[in-house]
Design a protein around this motif. Structure first.
Motif, mmCIF file in Angstrom:
data_model
loop_
_atom_site.group_PDB
_atom_site.id
_atom_site.type_symbol
_atom_site.label_atom_id
_atom_site.label_comp_id
_atom_site.label_asym_id
_atom_site.label_seq_id
_atom_site.Cartn_x
_atom_site.Cartn_y
_atom_site.Cartn_z
ATOM 1 N N ARG A 1 0.956 -1.579 0.063
ATOM 2 C CA ARG A 1 0.319 -0.200 0.364
ATOM 3 C C ARG A 1 0.767 1.403 -0.032
ATOM 4 O O ARG A 1 0.861 2.490 -0.739
ATOM 5 C CB ARG A 1 -1.055 0.078 0.935
ATOM 6 N N GLY B 1 0.953 3.008 -3.363
ATOM 7 C CA GLY B 1 0.786 4.728 -3.067
ATOM 8 C C GLY B 1 1.438 6.047 -3.221
ATOM 9 O O GLY B 1 1.430 7.332 -3.904
ATOM 10 N N VAL C 1 -5.997 2.573 -2.569
ATOM 11 C CA VAL C 1 -5.294 3.415 -2.090
ATOM 12 C C VAL C 1 -5.840 4.419 -3.766
ATOM 13 O O VAL C 1 -5.560 5.697 -4.087
ATOM 14 C CB VAL C 1 -3.705 3.731 -2.182
#
Length: 328
Positions: free
Chosen positions: A206, A210, A237
């Motif tokens: 993540r 991101g 995300v």
């Protein structure tokens, strides 16, 4: 090794095109509830990760990348067996993107890929002594450049200096991503080097996806493990990712590479597009060069990876469940 099947583009939330099949997420009210639950889980994991004690400082200094000033990435940026023309897909000519990993280490590797005809995406190792020079040369030659970010593998191997690890806290992960991206000028995306352990960690992925998406770059999941958490992390995300279909040279023999290229063609015919990853090995280049030279005559368009990402090729929204060995 049989090729993996995968969606050409995974758009977090929902696919860009209509989808169907038992592997897909439910939509409508159920989708809304699922997204709400994911948002709550994301907040909890982020808080936990951010609260982890910072590790010893100086990690970035030890990388010693020859990065120079950061360059903002932008999206603007004959074998007889292959001679017979294949009929184009009903919706148009099938598109194939070829990615060559592990650039940035030696001049020999760079010289080999210069002989390849057609559209090509190169993944440059940010810690390589020739990373910056080869990235600039590739861009000048019309190649597309992405960053080959070292990620923690399973087992005893090491992915190289500055590898992202699952036991790093979020602040350190973000600093490492920033350093790796800055070391490869002109990159428009990123993929992972090794990473069978790291890519299975949803919280770590993540952060990685991101950070990449926040900079306007795209991420290619090399799928070095069947347990990849990249699609779920991208959903968390709100990012889109690409995933590869075929590794060309896990078996480095030239005939084995040709067999993988035949498998790649079949996937492209069926799905409309396909992505392959290979390495700058002599046998790989020997098989790939004639194949690339004759692919257009057989009805295939060779494209840059970003063209698939921008246009959103067809395919299901979620990865089909497959059984694949941990490769790296």
């Amino acid at each position: 090794m049989p090729p993996l099947r995968r969606p050409k583009s995974f758009l977090a939330g929902f696919a860009r095109t209509p989808v169907s099949g038992p592997a897909l997420f439910a939509v409508g009210a159920a989708g809304g509830l699922a997204l709400a639950a994911l948002a709550g889980a994301f907040s909890a994991v982020s808080a936990s990760r951010d609260a982890a004690p910072a590790e010893a400082s100086g990690a970035l200094t030890a990388l010693r990348f020859d990065a120079g000033p950061a360059v903002p990435a932008s999206r603007n940026a004959a074998l007889s067996e292959f001679q017979a023309a294949a009929p184009p897909a009903p919706s148009g000519r099938p598109r194939i993107a070829i990615v060559i990993d592990d650039l940035g280490l030696t001049e020999e590797a760079d010289a080999r890929i210069r002989r390849l005809p057609g559209a090509l995406t190169v993944a440059v190792l940010p810690y390589g002594p020739r990373a910056r020079a080869q990235a600039l040369a590739a861009s000048a030659a019309g190649r597309e450049v992405i960053v080959h970010i070292p990620l923690e593998p399973a087992g005893e191997e090491t992915a190289g200096p500055g590898a992202l690890r699952t036991d790093h806290d979020s602040a350190r992960l973000r600093r490492l991503v920033e350093a790796h991206l800055a070391a490869v000028p002109g990159a428009v995306g990123a993929n992972g080097h090794m990473g069978s352990r790291f890519t299975a960690d949803r919280g770590a992925m993540r952060i990685l996806i991101g950070e990449i998406d926040r900079r306007g770059l795209f991420f290619l999941d090399s799928r070095t493990t069947a347990a990849t958490a990249a699609p779920a992390a991208a959903l968390d995300v709100g990012a889109s990712i690409l995933t590869r279909d075929v590794f060309l040279d896990d078996d480095p023999a030239e005939e084995a590479v040709r067999a993988q290229l035949r498998a790649l063609e079949e996937i492209a015919r069926q799905d409309g597009s396909a992505i392959a990853i290979g390495h700058p090995r002599p046998q790989t280049i020997a098989a790939l060069g004639p194949w690339m030279a004759t692919a257009p005559a057989r009805g295939f368009d060779l494209v840059l990876l970003s063209e698939l990402e921008r246009e959103g090729a067809t395919g299901p929204a979620l990865l089909a469940a497959t059984s694949v060995p941990d490769l790296r």
